[in-house]
Design a protein around this motif. Structure first.
Motif, PDB file in Angstrom:
ATOM      1  N   ASP A   1       0.570  -1.261  -0.206  1.00  0.00           N
ATOM      2  CA  ASP A   1      -0.345   0.311   0.111  1.00  0.00           C
ATOM      3  C   ASP A   1       0.626   1.423  -0.371  1.00  0.00           C
ATOM      4  N   PRO A   2       1.622   1.739  -1.043  1.00  0.00           N
ATOM      5  CA  PRO A   2       3.141   2.737  -1.062  1.00  0.00           C
ATOM      6  C   PRO A   2       1.274   4.283  -1.436  1.00  0.00           C
ATOM      7  N   ASN A   3       1.842   5.453  -1.054  1.00  0.00           N
ATOM      8  CA  ASN A   3       0.783   6.064  -1.750  1.00  0.00           C
ATOM      9  C   ASN A   3       1.364   6.586  -3.270  1.00  0.00           C
ATOM     10  N   GLU A   4       0.339   5.955  -3.783  1.00  0.00           N
ATOM     11  CA  GLU A   4       1.188   6.406  -5.582  1.00  0.00           C
ATOM     12  C   GLU A   4       1.041   7.945  -5.231  1.00  0.00           C
ATOM     13  N   SER A   5       1.191   8.825  -6.342  1.00  0.00           N
ATOM     14  CA  SER A   5       1.085  10.481  -6.853  1.00  0.00           C
ATOM     15  C   SER A   5       2.374  10.615  -7.663  1.00  0.00           C
ATOM     16  N   ILE A   6       1.352  12.126  -8.372  1.00  0.00           N
ATOM     17  CA  ILE A   6       2.907  13.100  -9.328  1.00  0.00           C
ATOM     18  C   ILE A   6       3.627  13.624  -7.697  1.00  0.00           C
ATOM     19  N   SER A   7       4.303  13.821  -8.068  1.00  0.00           N
ATOM     20  CA  SER A   7       5.093  14.476  -7.127  1.00  0.00           C
ATOM     21  C   SER A   7       6.608  15.248  -8.167  1.00  0.00           C
ATOM     22  N   TYR A   8       6.811  16.725  -8.546  1.00  0.00           N
ATOM     23  CA  TYR A   8       7.786  17.202  -9.298  1.00  0.00           C
ATOM     24  C   TYR A   8       7.452  16.626 -10.541  1.00  0.00           C
ATOM     25  N   ASN A   9       5.715  16.498 -11.286  1.00  0.00           N
ATOM     26  CA  ASN A   9       5.542  15.939 -12.197  1.00  0.00           C
ATOM     27  C   ASN A   9       6.206  14.067 -12.226  1.00  0.00           C
ATOM     28  N   VAL A  10       6.291  13.658 -12.112  1.00  0.00           N
ATOM     29  CA  VAL A  10       6.843  11.898 -12.455  1.00  0.00           C
ATOM     30  C   VAL A  10       6.008  11.062 -11.340  1.00  0.00           C
ATOM     31  N   PRO A  11       6.243  10.064 -11.592  1.00  0.00           N
ATOM     32  CA  PRO A  11       5.283   9.869 -10.316  1.00  0.00           C
ATOM     33  C   PRO A  11       6.255   9.007  -9.338  1.00  0.00           C
ATOM     34  N   PHE A  12       5.581   8.727  -8.226  1.00  0.00           N
ATOM     35  CA  PHE A  12       6.511   9.272  -6.506  1.00  0.00           C
ATOM     36  C   PHE A  12       5.224   8.041  -6.062  1.00  0.00           C
ATOM     37  N   TYR A  13       5.746   6.878  -4.525  1.00  0.00           N
ATOM     38  CA  TYR A  13       5.287   5.908  -4.187  1.00  0.00           C
ATOM     39  C   TYR A  13       6.328   7.098  -2.862  1.00  0.00           C
ATOM     40  N   LYS A  14       5.364   6.857  -2.669  1.00  0.00           N
ATOM     41  CA  LYS A  14       5.398   7.297  -0.551  1.00  0.00           C
ATOM     42  C   LYS A  14       4.899   6.344   0.638  1.00  0.00           C
TER      43      LYS A  14
ATOM     44  N   HIS B   1      10.634   8.035   0.012  1.00  0.00           N
ATOM     45  CA  HIS B   1       9.719   7.745  -1.034  1.00  0.00           C
ATOM     46  C   HIS B   1      10.802   6.979  -2.635  1.00  0.00           C
ATOM     47  N   VAL B   2       9.760   6.376  -3.669  1.00  0.00           N
ATOM     48  CA  VAL B   2      10.228   6.470  -4.933  1.00  0.00           C
ATOM     49  C   VAL B   2       9.530   6.124  -5.353  1.00  0.00           C
ATOM     50  N   GLY B   3      10.500   6.398  -7.065  1.00  0.00           N
ATOM     51  CA  GLY B   3       9.565   6.768  -7.867  1.00  0.00           C
ATOM     52  C   GLY B   3      10.630   6.391  -9.478  1.00  0.00           C
ATOM     53  N   PHE B   4       9.731   6.773 -10.547  1.00  0.00           N
ATOM     54  CA  PHE B   4      10.430   6.998 -11.909  1.00  0.00           C
ATOM     55  C   PHE B   4       9.844   7.883 -12.671  1.00  0.00           C
ATOM     56  N   ALA B   5      10.422   7.922 -13.954  1.00  0.00           N
ATOM     57  CA  ALA B   5      10.641   8.959 -14.693  1.00  0.00           C
ATOM     58  C   ALA B   5      11.122   8.492 -16.432  1.00  0.00           C
ATOM     59  N   ALA B   6       9.935   8.865 -17.289  1.00  0.00           N
ATOM     60  CA  ALA B   6      10.701   8.690 -18.850  1.00  0.00           C
ATOM     61  C   ALA B   6      11.545   9.273 -19.452  1.00  0.00           C
ATOM     62  N   PHE B   7      12.535   9.079 -20.237  1.00  0.00           N
ATOM     63  CA  PHE B   7      13.217   9.968 -20.900  1.00  0.00           C
ATOM     64  C   PHE B   7      13.378   9.653 -22.083  1.00  0.00           C
ATOM     65  N   LYS B   8      13.983   9.970 -23.609  1.00  0.00           N
ATOM     66  CA  LYS B   8      13.741   9.411 -25.029  1.00  0.00           C
ATOM     67  C   LYS B   8      14.691   8.527 -24.758  1.00  0.00           C
ATOM     68  N   ASN B   9      15.430   7.739 -24.536  1.00  0.00           N
ATOM     69  CA  ASN B   9      15.977   6.564 -24.538  1.00  0.00           C
ATOM     70  C   ASN B   9      15.998   5.629 -23.991  1.00  0.00           C
ATOM     71  N   HIS B  10      15.669   5.833 -22.043  1.00  0.00           N
ATOM     72  CA  HIS B  10      15.956   5.077 -21.230  1.00  0.00           C
ATOM     73  C   HIS B  10      14.316   5.653 -19.796  1.00  0.00           C
ATOM     74  N   ALA B  11      14.469   4.495 -19.306  1.00  0.00           N
ATOM     75  CA  ALA B  11      13.477   5.562 -17.916  1.00  0.00           C
ATOM     76  C   ALA B  11      14.634   5.531 -16.612  1.00  0.00           C
ATOM     77  N   THR B  12      14.723   5.653 -15.773  1.00  0.00           N
ATOM     78  CA  THR B  12      14.968   6.486 -14.529  1.00  0.00           C
ATOM     79  C   THR B  12      13.834   5.298 -13.233  1.00  0.00           C
ATOM     80  N   PHE B  13      15.449   4.975 -12.460  1.00  0.00           N
ATOM     81  CA  PHE B  13      13.591   4.213 -11.096  1.00  0.00           C
ATOM     82  C   PHE B  13      15.017   5.161 -10.158  1.00  0.00           C
ATOM     83  N   GLY B  14      14.673   5.928  -9.790  1.00  0.00           N
ATOM     84  CA  GLY B  14      14.435   6.618  -8.425  1.00  0.00           C
ATOM     85  C   GLY B  14      14.824   6.001  -6.762  1.00  0.00           C
TER      86      GLY B  14
END
Length: 120
Positions: free
Chosen positions: A34-47, A52-65
């Protein structure tokens, strides 16, 4: 563009990114209870557990924070040997690469355990 939720974020990205972004989302949702799924800093975040952790899409890759607390120098080196680029707190997954699912699950579980231990 402001995203109202993770579905709209994923839908707005290039179609090549969709499978990896969905997989990252599933890994988080199925590993963390049950993470809290949201958009923070205009990308998906899970608290969860105060972190928290999150991810973002870029031109050639995704970044997993995931954070430097679990992404040590040794782990970054292991990932590099497997062909992934890393930053201090992030893992880049090219759209042509497989997601290191089991490795991400391990990092998520460790992050949750560390956070929970701090909050006890």
């Amino acid at each position: 563009m402001k995203y109202k939720d993770v579905d709209s974020y994923i839908a707005s990205t290039e179609p090549v990114s969709h499978p990896i972004l969905r997989e990252l989302r599933d890994i988080i949702l199925n590993t963390i209870t049950d993470p809290n799924e949201s958009i923070s800093y205009n990308v998906p975040f899970y608290k969860f557990e105060g972190v928290h952790v999150g991810f973002a899409a870029f031109k050639n890759h995704a970044t997993f924070g995931i954070g430097a607390d679990v992404l040590s120098d040794e782990r970054r080196e292991e990932l590099k040997k497997k062909g992934y680029q890393t930053g201090k707190e992030t893992i880049q997954i090219k759209y042509t690469q497989e997601v290191p699912t089991e490795y991400l699950k391990l990092l998520l579980k460790e992050k949750k355990a560390k956070a929970k231990a701090k909050n006890i």
